[in-house]
Every structure is written in C-alpha cells, then in structure tokens.
Design an enzyme around this catalytic site. Sequence first.
Site, PDB file in Angstrom:
ATOM      1  N   ALA A 179      23.467  -6.398 -11.202  1.00 24.40           N
ATOM      2  CA  ALA A 179      23.819  -7.660 -10.536  1.00 24.40           C
ATOM      3  C   ALA A 179      25.065  -8.293 -11.147  1.00 24.40           C
ATOM      4  O   ALA A 179      25.877  -8.893 -10.435  1.00 24.40           O
ATOM      5  CB  ALA A 179      22.639  -8.624 -10.609  1.00 24.40           C
ATOM      6  N   LYS A 187      21.092 -13.792 -22.329  1.00 24.33           N
ATOM      7  CA  LYS A 187      20.917 -13.038 -21.084  1.00 24.33           C
ATOM      8  C   LYS A 187      21.993 -13.345 -20.051  1.00 24.33           C
ATOM      9  O   LYS A 187      22.407 -12.467 -19.304  1.00 24.33           O
ATOM     10  CB  LYS A 187      19.549 -13.359 -20.471  1.00 24.33           C
ATOM     11  CG  LYS A 187      18.458 -12.435 -20.932  1.00 24.33           C
ATOM     12  CD  LYS A 187      17.236 -12.604 -20.051  1.00 24.33           C
ATOM     13  CE  LYS A 187      16.209 -11.534 -20.377  1.00 24.33           C
ATOM     14  NZ  LYS A 187      14.961 -11.755 -19.644  1.00 24.33           N
ATOM     15  N   LYS A 243       8.932   0.059  -5.955  1.00 20.91           N
ATOM     16  CA  LYS A 243      10.174   0.049  -5.179  1.00 20.91           C
ATOM     17  C   LYS A 243       9.932   0.534  -3.745  1.00 20.91           C
ATOM     18  O   LYS A 243      10.530   0.030  -2.799  1.00 20.91           O
ATOM     19  CB  LYS A 243      11.239   0.935  -5.854  1.00 20.91           C
ATOM     20  CG  LYS A 243      11.668   0.479  -7.237  1.00 20.91           C
ATOM     21  CD  LYS A 243      12.243  -0.921  -7.267  1.00 20.91           C
ATOM     22  CE  LYS A 243      13.631  -1.043  -6.696  1.00 20.91           C
ATOM     23  NZ  LYS A 243      14.145  -2.442  -6.812  1.00 20.91           N
ATOM     24  N   TYR A 262       6.650   2.302 -11.134  1.00 23.15           N
ATOM     25  CA  TYR A 262       7.986   1.842 -10.732  1.00 23.15           C
ATOM     26  C   TYR A 262       8.311   2.368  -9.327  1.00 23.15           C
ATOM     27  O   TYR A 262       8.708   1.602  -8.440  1.00 23.15           O
ATOM     28  CB  TYR A 262       9.041   2.301 -11.755  1.00 23.15           C
ATOM     29  CG  TYR A 262      10.455   1.947 -11.354  1.00 23.15           C
ATOM     30  CD1 TYR A 262      10.879   0.622 -11.343  1.00 23.15           C
ATOM     31  CD2 TYR A 262      11.356   2.936 -10.956  1.00 23.15           C
ATOM     32  CE1 TYR A 262      12.179   0.288 -10.952  1.00 23.15           C
ATOM     33  CE2 TYR A 262      12.648   2.612 -10.572  1.00 23.15           C
ATOM     34  CZ  TYR A 262      13.052   1.287 -10.576  1.00 23.15           C
ATOM     35  OH  TYR A 262      14.328   0.963 -10.185  1.00 23.15           O
ATOM     36  N   GLY A 287      18.693 -12.260  -9.575  1.00 20.85           N
ATOM     37  CA  GLY A 287      18.690 -11.607 -10.895  1.00 20.85           C
ATOM     38  C   GLY A 287      20.096 -11.405 -11.418  1.00 20.85           C
ATOM     39  O   GLY A 287      20.422 -10.352 -11.994  1.00 20.85           O
ATOM     40  N   PRO A 304      19.990   3.445  -5.024  1.00 15.59           N
ATOM     41  CA  PRO A 304      20.818   4.096  -6.043  1.00 15.59           C
ATOM     42  C   PRO A 304      20.017   5.098  -6.863  1.00 15.59           C
ATOM     43  O   PRO A 304      18.816   4.910  -7.072  1.00 15.59           O
ATOM     44  CB  PRO A 304      21.269   2.939  -6.956  1.00 15.59           C
ATOM     45  CG  PRO A 304      20.637   1.702  -6.436  1.00 15.59           C
ATOM     46  CD  PRO A 304      19.631   2.067  -5.396  1.00 15.59           C
ATOM     47  N   GLY A 318      21.380  -9.507 -14.664  1.00 14.74           N
ATOM     48  CA  GLY A 318      21.016  -8.115 -14.950  1.00 14.74           C
ATOM     49  C   GLY A 318      22.236  -7.193 -14.933  1.00 14.74           C
ATOM     50  O   GLY A 318      23.353  -7.595 -14.580  1.00 14.74           O
TER      51      GLY A 318
HETATM   52  N1  LIG Z   1      19.377   1.065 -13.481  1.00 18.47           N
HETATM   53  C1  LIG Z   1      19.069   1.997 -12.613  1.00 18.47           C
HETATM   54  O1  LIG Z   1      19.235   3.188 -12.885  1.00 18.47           O
HETATM   55  C2  LIG Z   1      18.558   1.648 -11.241  1.00 18.47           C
HETATM   56  C3  LIG Z   1      18.433   2.702 -10.310  1.00 18.47           C
HETATM   57  C4  LIG Z   1      17.972   2.412  -9.041  1.00 18.47           C
HETATM   58  C5  LIG Z   1      17.654   1.114  -8.689  1.00 18.47           C
HETATM   59  N2  LIG Z   1      17.777   0.111  -9.605  1.00 18.47           N
HETATM   60  C6  LIG Z   1      17.424  -1.236  -9.158  1.00 18.47           C
HETATM   61  O2  LIG Z   1      18.498  -2.109  -9.434  1.00 18.47           O
HETATM   62  C7  LIG Z   1      18.015  -3.422  -9.690  1.00 18.47           C
HETATM   63  C8  LIG Z   1      18.586  -3.971 -10.973  1.00 18.47           C
HETATM   64  O3  LIG Z   1      18.268  -3.113 -12.041  1.00 18.47           O
HETATM   65  P1  LIG Z   1      19.129  -3.070 -13.393  1.00 18.47           P
HETATM   66  O4  LIG Z   1      19.286  -1.638 -13.736  1.00 18.47           O
HETATM   67  O5  LIG Z   1      20.304  -3.927 -13.262  1.00 18.47           O
HETATM   68  O6  LIG Z   1      18.085  -3.640 -14.444  1.00 18.47           O
HETATM   69  P2  LIG Z   1      18.058  -5.028 -15.261  1.00 18.47           P
HETATM   70  O7  LIG Z   1      19.322  -5.245 -15.962  1.00 18.47           O
HETATM   71  O8  LIG Z   1      16.805  -4.952 -16.066  1.00 18.47           O
HETATM   72  O9  LIG Z   1      17.905  -6.085 -14.115  1.00 18.47           O
HETATM   73  C9  LIG Z   1      16.675  -6.455 -13.570  1.00 18.47           C
HETATM   74  C10 LIG Z   1      16.807  -7.883 -13.119  1.00 18.47           C
HETATM   75  O10 LIG Z   1      15.614  -8.281 -12.477  1.00 18.47           O
HETATM   76  C11 LIG Z   1      15.252  -9.557 -12.965  1.00 18.47           C
HETATM   77  N3  LIG Z   1      13.818  -9.773 -12.835  1.00 18.47           N
HETATM   78  C12 LIG Z   1      12.804  -8.991 -13.205  1.00 18.47           C
HETATM   79  N4  LIG Z   1      11.635  -9.573 -12.926  1.00 18.47           N
HETATM   80  C13 LIG Z   1      11.922 -10.774 -12.359  1.00 18.47           C
HETATM   81  C14 LIG Z   1      11.155 -11.852 -11.863  1.00 18.47           C
HETATM   82  N5  LIG Z   1       9.820 -11.838 -11.880  1.00 18.47           N
HETATM   83  N6  LIG Z   1      11.802 -12.925 -11.375  1.00 18.47           N
HETATM   84  C15 LIG Z   1      13.150 -12.985 -11.366  1.00 18.47           C
HETATM   85  N7  LIG Z   1      13.927 -11.993 -11.818  1.00 18.47           N
HETATM   86  C16 LIG Z   1      13.321 -10.912 -12.312  1.00 18.47           C
HETATM   87  C17 LIG Z   1      15.679  -9.550 -14.419  1.00 18.47           C
HETATM   88  O11 LIG Z   1      15.764 -10.872 -14.879  1.00 18.47           O
HETATM   89  P3  LIG Z   1      15.685 -11.248 -16.434  1.00 18.47           P
HETATM   90  O12 LIG Z   1      17.068 -11.017 -16.960  1.00 18.47           O
HETATM   91  O13 LIG Z   1      15.271 -12.666 -16.440  1.00 18.47           O
HETATM   92  O14 LIG Z   1      14.687 -10.334 -17.058  1.00 18.47           O
HETATM   93  C18 LIG Z   1      17.014  -8.843 -14.295  1.00 18.47           C
HETATM   94  O15 LIG Z   1      18.023  -9.761 -13.923  1.00 18.47           O
HETATM   95  C19 LIG Z   1      16.486  -3.323  -9.659  1.00 18.47           C
HETATM   96  O16 LIG Z   1      16.061  -3.689  -8.374  1.00 18.47           O
HETATM   97  C20 LIG Z   1      16.235  -1.842  -9.898  1.00 18.47           C
HETATM   98  O17 LIG Z   1      15.004  -1.431  -9.370  1.00 18.47           O
HETATM   99  C21 LIG Z   1      18.215   0.347 -10.878  1.00 18.47           C
END
Ligand SMILES: NC(=O)c1ccc[n+]([C@@H]2O[C@H](COP(=O)([O-])OP(=O)(O)OC[C@H]3O[C@@H](n4cnc5c(N)ncnc54)[C@H](OP(=O)(O)O)[C@@H]3O)[C@@H](O)[C@H]2O)c1
Length: 327
Positions: free
Chosen positions: A14, A40, A162, A158, A8, A185, A11
Amino acid sequence: MKRVCVTGAGGYIASWVVKLLLSKGYMVHGTVRDPCDEKKNGHLKKLENAEERLKLFKADLLEYENLCAAFEGCIGVLHVASPVPSGHVSNPQVELLDPAISGTQNVLNACLNAKVEKVVVVSSASALLVNPKWPLDQEMDESSWTDVEYAKSIQHWYAMSKTVAEIEALEYGKQHDLNVVTICPSWVVGPMLQSTINATSLILLSYMKDEGRPGGDTIENVERPYVDVRDLSEAILLVYENPTSSGRYICSSYLVKTKEFVEKMESMFPGHNYPKIFTEKSGRAVLSSKKLVNLGWSYRPLEETIIDTIKNYEELGLLEKGRSFPS
Ligand SMILES: NC(=O)c1ccc[n+]([C@@H]2O[C@H](COP(=O)([O-])OP(=O)(O)OC[C@H]3O[C@@H](n4cnc5c(N)ncnc54)[C@H](OP(=O)(O)O)[C@@H]3O)[C@@H](O)[C@H]2O)c1
C-alpha cells in the site's frame, strides 16, 4: 481533483500505491489502524506531496463507521489491507478470516455508502493456486480458484481467507451494481518504503542472513512466481484507471526456483550468509499475467528488482551483523 482511498496505507504494498498515486496528482485518503504510530506510518508523511495531498484516517477493517468516514468524497477505493502472517497462526478466525472476509465486506458496504465508483480489491495468487484439480502441466489463468474446502483441510488459512474474500467481493459487485475488480499478485518482492518488515521481505532477508532461517544452511528449493512491488503498484493503478478492466487479474512476472534466486543475489552481492544446501521441493505454479499485459501492464527485469531490494536493505541497515528482526 481525483480523490481515492487506500486501505492499510502504511503496509508494504500500500505504501508504494500511495506514493504512486501522489506522484500522479491524486488526493489520497489512507486508512491506518493507528495514525500516531510513527514506526508503522511515519514514512507516509515523508512521501513527496504527502503534506498537501495525503490524509490519514484511523480505521480497523472491522470498524464500518470509520471506513465510511475515510471513503467520504472518494471516487475510488483501493482495498489493500489484509493480514499477511509471518509465522504460526494460533487463532485463524480472529487473526485472518475475520479481517480478510468481514473486513472486505465492511469495505464494500462503506464504498456503497460513500457512492464510490470503482473498487480494486487486492487478492492473492493463493486464491488461485491451492487447486488440486488444475492440470500440473497447464499454465494457470484467472479461471482457476483455490478449493476453499481443501485449503481448510490443510489449514492453509491465508489462502482460505483471500479466496473467500475475493469470491464474495466479486459477487457483491454484481449484486449491488458496484464496479469491483480484483488483482491477484504472486510473491511480492522489492524495496520497502516502510520501516517495519513485512512477511515476504522477511523471507528474502532470511536468504541473506541465518537469523530467522529455521533450517540454518539448508533451504527448500521451491519454484515460486514473483512480482516487483513497484510493478504491482502500477498494475493496481492500471486496473483502477482503465475503464475496460473487469473481473480478476493475475499479476506475476517470473517463475524462479529459490536456488536460482539466491545464486543471482549472491553473484551480485557476495559475502552474505546465503544458504548452502537446497533440498528439492516439488510443485509448480506457472501463472499467466496475459490478461493484465493485454490491458497494458509491463514489468522490470528480475535483476533490477534484486539490485534495488538489496541496496534498500543496505540503506536500512538490515544487513548489519547482529541485527535481528521483529516478527
Ligand atoms: N506480500 C505478498 O507477497 C503478497 C502477495 C499477494 C497478495 N498480497 C496482499 O497484499 C496486501 C498487502 O500485503 P503486504 O504484503 O503489503 O503486507 P503488510 O505490509 O503486512 O500489509 C498488510 C496491511 O494490512 C493491514 N491490516 C491487517 N489487518 C488489519 C485490520 N484488521 N484492520 C486494518 N488493517 C489491517 C496492516 O495494518 P497494520 O500496519 O496496522 O498492521 C497492513 O497495513 C494484502 O491484502 C495481502 O494479502 C501480498
């Protein structure tokens, strides 16, 4: 040269992990769903050293073969991809549970296939926090797990996605003798590298603009644990690189009430459309990052996060009047 894959890659979190890896001399593979989607993923190609050392692979989490191709030749995988909803979820199985749970299983199977040595799975504090049995006055550590049945009963899809993904990932590591470490996180804030707006940044933006703020001038005063996205990327790399890391790691820096957070923002960047009325919402989430700090992790002051984040929103033109956001 050390070669690792980030899932990913385009994102919010990432992208910072990819940037950090490139700055540390890694060869980086990144999976994205659509490498041609410039909106994206275009920012990745502009990162320093990307031209020489970043290669993007097309892979949905439900496409095992594509994941195998992306992991080939990698000694490590940082599994970050998982859906983070920013609104109502109408089909939790398809939108959240399948990509999070089956997706993680596919990633781990593909890691085994590619003989990857170590995998870091990015889980979430929501895999610990939805635990009604945990004493309210006690700091939460890695021994707390979200009660999956309870999360399901309150339709917290959600948290459920997770938690199950993380439990199964750690179990998979034990069963297949694969080095799997997870990181949980809290609420991630900080500047964005990507040009789309992720779910948590959208909420922070809604503190400054009333577009997309459902309650208008009124907002819930929630006590929330935060971590800066750049400190989180450092933590992910630390957990990956440190040979002694094992099990799960909470990654959280500050516990702040929304009112205090908004007041800090307003004192440094006045003149925006901040909410005026705060309604009290109970609930505490005191998370301990001691295990991660003992591994060598440190974090920046909250004020620095707020300054850099709002400057980033300004640079991206997100605070301009009339600018509304796609979901
Ligand atoms: N933001 C927070 O506060 C937070 C807190 C705790 C944990 N996290 C974890 O951190 C990670 C990244 O989150 P983020 O905040 O960076 O959100 P984000 O920007 O929405 O990133 C999510 C990523 O997952 C990809 N994704 C979703 N469904 C997918 C699928 N079926 N196949 C391939 N890729 C897929 C998305 O790809 P596309 O770009 O193609 O949609 C995107 O790159 C996640 O695991 C989330 O649970 C986030």
